[in-house]
Design an enzyme around this catalytic site. Structure first.
Site, PDB file in Angstrom:
ATOM      1  N   LYS A 186       0.514  -1.199   0.076  1.00 15.84           N
ATOM      2  CA  LYS A 186       0.104   0.107   0.125  1.00 15.84           C
ATOM      3  C   LYS A 186       0.669   1.380  -0.204  1.00 15.84           C
ATOM      4  O   LYS A 186       1.370   1.562   0.748  1.00 15.84           O
ATOM      5  CB  LYS A 186      -0.776  -0.135   1.349  1.00 15.84           C
ATOM      6  CG  LYS A 186      -1.878   1.114   1.396  1.00 15.84           C
ATOM      7  CD  LYS A 186      -2.772   1.498   2.798  1.00 15.84           C
ATOM      8  CE  LYS A 186      -2.002   2.619   3.351  1.00 15.84           C
ATOM      9  NZ  LYS A 186      -1.486   3.518   2.506  1.00 15.84           N
ATOM     10  N   GLU A 260      10.198   0.877  10.232  1.00 11.55           N
ATOM     11  CA  GLU A 260      11.801   1.766  10.222  1.00 11.55           C
ATOM     12  C   GLU A 260      11.170   3.561  10.362  1.00 11.55           C
ATOM     13  O   GLU A 260      10.450   3.768   9.543  1.00 11.55           O
ATOM     14  CB  GLU A 260      12.033   1.926   8.734  1.00 11.55           C
ATOM     15  CG  GLU A 260      13.328   2.339   8.309  1.00 11.55           C
ATOM     16  CD  GLU A 260      13.594   3.882   7.593  1.00 11.55           C
ATOM     17  OE1 GLU A 260      13.328   4.300   8.422  1.00 11.55           O
ATOM     18  OE2 GLU A 260      13.696   4.362   6.302  1.00 11.55           O
ATOM     19  N   GLU A 391      10.317  15.290  15.426  1.00 10.50           N
ATOM     20  CA  GLU A 391      11.154  14.508  14.010  1.00 10.50           C
ATOM     21  C   GLU A 391       9.870  15.683  13.521  1.00 10.50           C
ATOM     22  O   GLU A 391       8.960  15.987  13.820  1.00 10.50           O
ATOM     23  CB  GLU A 391      11.177  13.779  13.493  1.00 10.50           C
ATOM     24  CG  GLU A 391      10.655  13.295  11.821  1.00 10.50           C
ATOM     25  CD  GLU A 391      11.017  12.350  11.546  1.00 10.50           C
ATOM     26  OE1 GLU A 391      10.211  11.315  12.300  1.00 10.50           O
ATOM     27  OE2 GLU A 391      11.683  11.825  11.192  1.00 10.50           O
TER      28      GLU A 391
END
Lengths: 482, 313
Positions: A186, A260, A391
């Site tokens: 996906k 990840e 982040e």
């Protein structure tokens, strides 16, 4: 600096090479099918907000259809095929990707907003390289040092992000197929087009039906994949937040997973660094792909005694960054991928202002349509600022300083993440010492954001589980591999 | 004027020790990236004319004669006899015994504004006594050269006698005085490393060079993009320290319009747009000029003409 008399005239790459269909179905069992949900959503060009196409929202039952197709392909065809034949398909896919490289690059830039220079010179060639590299492994798995006769998991569900749509597809699909798994992938909802073009490549390569299935949709589709009982392994690249959700969902299911996730990489510049190349490395570290890079060098940690000189040079260099039309071959910084991401970047940048850091951007005019954010640095950042911890995933660099090498390492490691780090020094012993002390999965010395299919990639701590690429990446797709 | 060194070898070495190293991989990568800049339409036309104005039209052969020099002088003034909108080149560069002839022929052709550059100091090797090097330079000045292209003593540089390299440049600069611009040829193909190129660039600038020049054209590699990048960084940094802008001359291996435009992109994005003029950037070349002319015709007419539509020299 004066305004240059040498203005580069517009040099846009032609769009004529790509044909985007008005709408797309799902690619299941080697054919295009309409979603059972009958729901479509738009994918837009983030540089202009132009609607590019309508994309299918895959429902739970569509996911189930795709899993059944992948399972059947695994049982009947792919697991029975000699490994060297599998390798041939991968080589074929790699060659077709190279032949259609320009088409992939233009499409990626249209859908993602990244500069054509990057999609053309980085994303697409690296994606093809991943297929070539893994094609070579397909018939050599017994000799990879991962145990004798290692076995694939079976059906793998792969969920990839919007920052490197085609490249992340290659990172996922190439090793999965090389090791004998079948795939249900996906792409992110804002960047599905190159994955859908890849589906055409699978057809062109005459890959057996069901070996690769591409389904599109939002987080609900991803959740349906994660929770589907007949998927043996989940491979995910994306935010740490979603990574944690996935880890919780599969905790008692027996599924394997590689995750990840995010990063907040330290890019450490020592006083003996090659300064001009370090400046390039800093720029490449944070402004490559608009900073939409999980391993971006988003925290610059500079030795105090070279701080002033480095900052002056960095500002001078940043004023040369060409922001604008991603299809222009001279553009260095393209569009932010989505309105939501732009809002997140703005919110975190404002927190930098209010928490007492100093914002600086070069003079640059941003287009009025689309999603844009000027290249930005914050000075006077401390470890306790949000912009030093969270982040941002945008073209925003937080600059901190250090006095001793030990302090640099302590600051670099003082983060919940641990994906990558950079070390800049002309002294070999210092590079080796720092690389050993840094808690990060990838460490670059006197360079940044370099990728190679032979080199394993992955993080420590909240940056994820497992490695992708290289021999280590193969083991993530093999059962019981050491 | 800011004095960075006091003229002693000790102060020179102290200054050079503070220069940052050059990482080869990074410098190569930056130069390659700038080589991907796509220069089209109006910017290409601008760049072609600027490149023509920056050419030091050069003949440096043992076979050079009066006839050859006469030919290149005519071409220097009017590169395209069919199109008077083509600008003259930046200078004519010859061996020092041909300076007088070059000067005379430029003047005869209406090119009294074009300087004559002479290569001196026992070009190209630089292997002669200082006495000879000085006389070589004096001869060129006497004959009317207003630009002196000297070579550094690479043997001295590579064996660590940096003070000697500095002193030679300083001595030649004193002879040139206000009469001539001094271009210092580093011969980067013999210095090999980018660290050496950076160091030699600074020695030349500290000793009084008006220009630093990559190569003699007799050694390859010569003006490769990363070497020019390192030298452009040096003049930029020197300017930031002193407020003085030193020029750069890229010579050797620049044969096509594409090569020349890549050099202009380097100038624009490394040293800065202030360097984009013939006073601060030159390209030493012979074959390049005709390619620039052919590309210029293409921009005007839409098609490429053959080599018989531009003059041989």
């Amino acid at each position: 600096m004066d305004k240059s008399p040498f203005e580069y005239a517009p040099a846009p790459e032609s769009r004529a090479l790509v044909s985007i269909k008005p709408q797309y179905g799902l690619f299941i069992n080697g054919a295009w099918v309409e979603p059972k949900s009958k729901t479509k959503f738009a994918t837009i060009n983030p540089a202009t907000e132009e609607v590019l196409s309508k994309i299918s929202q895959a429902s739970d039952s569509d996911v189930d259809r795709a899993v059944k197709a992948a399972r059947a392909a695994y049982t009947k065809t792919w697991s029975k095929m000699p490994a060297k034949e599998r390798g041939k398909y991968l080589f074929r896919i790699a060659r077709i990707m190279q032949e259609r490289a320009r088409e992939f690059a233009v499409l990626e830039t249209l859908d993602n907003g990244k500069p054509i220079r990057e999609s053309r010179d980085v994303d697409v060639p690296l994606a093809a390289a991943h297929f070539f590299y893994h094609a070579g492994w397909a018939d050599k798995l017994d000799y990879a040092g991962l145990g004798s006769n290692p076995k694939p998991h079976g059906v793998v569900g792969q969920i990839i992000p919007w920052n490197f749509p085609l490249l992340m597809l290659a990172w996922k699909i190439a090793p999965a197929l090389a090791t004998g798994n079948t795939v249900l992938l996906k792409p992110a909802e804002t960047t599905p087009l190159t994955a859908l073009l890849f589906a055409e490549v699978c057809q062109q390569a005459e890959l057996p039906a069901g070996v690769v299935n591409i389904i599109t949709g939002d987080g609900a589709t991803g959740a349906a994949m994660v929770n589907h009982p007949d998927i043996d392994k989940i491979a995910f690249t994306g935010s740490t937040e979603v990574g944690k959700l996935i880890a919780r969902s599969i905790a008692i299911s027996g599924k394997s997973a590689t995750l990840e996730l995010g990063g907040k990489a330290a890019n450490i510049v020592f006083e003996d660094a090659p300064i001009d190349e370090a400046i390039e490395g800093i720029v490449n570290g944070i402004f490559f792909n608009q900073g939409h890079v999980c391993c971006a060098g988003s925290r610059l940690i500079v030795q105090e005694n070279i701080y002033d000189e480095l900052l002056e040079k960095l500002k001078r260099r940043m004023s040369l960054i060409r922001v604008g039309d991603p299809l222009d071959k001279n553009t260095d910084l393209g569009a932010i991928n989505s309105a939501a991401q732009l809002a997140k970047i703005k919110e975190l940048s404002i927190s930098g202002d209010t928490e007492g850091a100093f914002r600086w951007s070069p003079d640059c005019s941003l287009p009025s349509k689309g999603f844009w954010f000027a290249p930005t640095i914050f000075t006077g950042v401390t470890q306790s600022h949000r912009i030093a911890r969270e982040e941002i995933f945008g073209p925003v660099l937080s600059i901190l300083t250090f006095r001793t090498p030990q302090e640099a390492i302590e600051k670099a490691n003082n983060t919940p993440f641990g994906l990558s780090a950079g070390v800049w020094s002309e002294k070999g012993s210092r590079i080796l010492w720092a690389s050993k002390a840094l808690k990060a999965g990838v460490i670059w010395a006197n360079t940044f954001n370099k990728f190679d299919p032979a080199s394993p990639f992955g993080g420590y701590k909240e940056s994820g589980w497992g490695r992708e690429g290289g021999r280590h990446g193969l083991s993530a797709y093999l059962k019981g591999a050491k | 004027m800011v004095t960075l060194v006091d003229g002693s070898e000790a102060s020179l070495l102290q200054y050079l020790a503070k220069l940052s190293g050059v990482d080869k991989v990074g410098a190569d990568q930056r130069a390659a990236m700038l080589g991907t800049r796509s220069i089209k339409t109006s910017s290409k036309s601008w760049a072609i004319d600027m490149a023509i104005r920056m050419v030091d039209l050069t003949t440096l052969e043992g076979a050079d004669s009066e006839g050859k020099v006469r030919a290149i002088c005519a071409k220097a003034v009017r590169p395209d006899p069919n199109d008077f909108t083509v600008p003259s080149v930046g200078a004519v560069c010859v061996y020092n015994d041909l300076v007088k002839i070059a000067r005379k022929n430029l003047d005869l052709n209406g090119g009294s504004h074009i300087p004559v550059a002479a290569v001196t100091t026992a070009f190209p090797s630089g292997r002669a006594s200082m006495k000879v090097k000085i006389q070589d330079t004096r001869d060129a000045l006497t004959d009317g050269a207003t630009e002196i292209d000297m070579v550094i003593d690479r043997g001295a540089f590579l064996s660590g006698k940096l003070g000697l390299v500095f002193d030679e440049i300083k001595a030649i600069k004193e002879i040139c005085g206000e009469r001539a611009h001094l271009k210092v040829i580093l011969e980067t193909g013999e210095l090999v490393t980018y660290d050496n190129v950076r160091k030699a660039s600074f020695i030349a600038m500290l000793a009084g060079a008006d220009f630093i020049k990559t190569s003699t054209g007799k050694v390859t590699p010569a003006a490769t993009p990363p070497v020019v990048l390192v030298m452009l960084e040096a003049v930029r940094d020197y300017y930031l320290q002193t407020g003085i802008r030193i020029g750069v001359k890229a010579a050797g291996g620049i044969r096509t319009t594409k090569d020349a435009i890549k050099q202009l992109v380097l100038v624009n994005e490394v040293a800065g747009p202030e360097w984009l003029n013939p006073q601060l950037f030159r390209i030493g070349a012979s074959a390049l000029l005709n390619d620039l002319l052919m590309q210029r015709m293409k921009a005007d007419t839409g098609y490429y003409s053959g080599s018989n539509y531009v003059t041989l020299d």
